[in-house]
Scaffold this motif. Structure first.
Motif: not given
Length: 315
Positions: A28-37
Motif C-alpha cells: 500500500f505505502a509504496p504504490l500510494v507514493s508512486v504518483p507523487v514520486l
C-alpha cells in the motif's frame, strides 16, 4: 495422514494470509507514493536520500517496515468477516433511509425477475439468475449481500432450517476436501473485496498525498478516477466469486445434511415433510435451547452388538 491434512490446512491458511492480508498491507505505502514520486523528479531525490543512509539504518528501516506490515496484516486478517459484512451492506443499518432505498431497489429487481420467469421470457436464465442472486425474502441493500444471503437462506426454502444456525456444526464433520473447497472459494471472494477496499484507499490517499507535495492536480484527479474504476471492477468480480462460494455452501449442506443428523444421533426422516419437521425441531433446539423431543438413534456399533448377542442366544 493426520499430519498431511494439518500441513494442507496450514498451507491454505498461509496462502490466504499472504494474499489477502500481508501483500495488500505491504504494497500500500509504496504504490500510494508512486504518483507523487513520478512528479518533479522526486524519485531521484528519494533514492539519493536513501543511498546516503548507513547500512545499519537501512537494515533497521526494512525490518521495521516488514514488522509493521506483518502486524497490520494480522489486523486485516482479523477483520475479514467484517469486511465481507461491510460489502453486504450491514453498516447501512445505521442509515435507515439509505438502507431502505437499497433494499427496495433489489426487491423490485427480484420481483421483475419473477415476473419475467412467469411470462416464460428466457425462463432458464431468469430462474438461474434469481437462484444465485436473490433470496426469496429479507433482501439486503447490496448485490453482494443478496448473493450471499440467497445461499444462506437456501436451506430455509428447501428444508426449513437456516444455514447460519447449523453451519458451525456441519463444518465440523465435512470431509477435508469439501471444507477446503469452501475455504478456497471464500478466500477468493475475500481477496477481491480486500482489493476493492485497497483501491478505494488508494484513490483517497494518493491524491491527498500528491496535493500535499504540490504535484499536478490533473494527475491527482486521473489517479483518483482510475483507482475508483478499478475498485468497481474488483467489486463486480467479487459477485461471481460470492456466487461460487454460495454454491459450495448449498452443496455442502445438501450432500452432508444427513451426516449431521447421524452425528447428532437424530432419526433420519423418511420423507420431505418429516425432514422439514426434523430440521424445525433442531432449529428450535439450537436457537431456543428447547429439550429434544425425539429418541436418540443408536450408534451402528450398538446395533451390531445387539445382533451378535441375539445370535449367540439362539439355539
Amino acid at each position: 495422514m493426520i499430519d498431511s491434512l494439518l500441513d494442507r490446512a496450514t498451507s491454505i491458511l498461509e496462502r490466504r494470509f499472504l494474499r489477502n492480508a500481508f501483500l495488500p498491507v505491504l504494497l500500500f505505502a509504496p504504490l500510494v507514493s508512486v504518483p507523487v514520486l513520478l512528479q518533479n523528479d522526486m524519485l531521484a531525490r528519494a533514492l539519493a536520500v536513501w543511498e546516503e543512509q548507513p547500512i545499519t539504518a537501512k537494515f533497521a528501516a526494512v525490518i521495521g517496515y516488514f514488522t509493521f506490515c506483518w502486524f497490520g496484516a494480522a489486523v486485516v486478517a482479523s477483520q475479514w468477516r467484517n469486511i465481507i459484512r461491510l460489502f453486504e451492506g450491514y453498516p447501512l443499518q445505521r442509515l435507515p433511509w439509505l438502507e431502505a432505498k437499497g433494499v427496495s431497489w433489489h426487491a423490485a429487481r427480484s420481483a421483475a425477475l419473477v415476473d419475467m420467469g412467469d411470462r416464460r421470457h428466457h425462463t432458464t436464465e431468469v430462474h438461474g439468475l434469481r437462484y444465485w442472486a436473490y433470496p426469496e425474502t429479507e433482501f439486503l441493500p447490496t448485490r453482494l449481500g443478496n448473493v450471499i444471503r440467497a445461499a444462506e437462506f437456501y436451506p430455509i426454502q428447501r428444508y426449513g432450517i437456516s444455514l447460519i444456525n447449523v453451519w458451525p456444526r456441519l463444518y465440523k464433520i465435512l470431509p477435508r476436501a469439501v471444507a477446503d473447497d469452501v475455504e478456497d472459494s471464500r478466500a477468493t471472494m475475500e481477496f477481491l473485496l480486500v482489493l476493492c477496499l485497497w483501491l478505494v484507499g488508494f484513490a483517497v490517499v494518493s491524491p491527498l498525498l500528491a496535493w500535499s507535495f504540490g504535484t499536478s492536480p490533473p494527475w491527482a484527479l486521473m489517479v483518483f478516477a482510475t483507482a475508483l474504476l478499478f475498485a468497481y471492477w474488483a467489486y463486480l468480480s467479487a459477485l461471481p466469486a460470492a456466487a461460487e462460494y454460495g454454491e459450495h455452501l448449498r452443496a455442502a449442506f445438501e450432500v452432508h445434511r444427513f451426516d449431521l443428523l447421524r452425528q447428532l444421533r437424530l432419526p433420519l426422516p423418511p420423507d420431505e415433510r418429516r425432514e422439514h419437521d426434523q430440521w424445525r425441531l433442531l432449529d428450535d433446539l439450537i436457537l431456543k435451547a428447547e429439550r429434544p423431543v425425539w429418541a436418540y438413534e443408536p450408534e451402528p456399533a450398538d446395533e451390531l452388538t445387539v445382533r451378535i448377542v441375539i445370535d449367540e442366544a439362539g439355539p
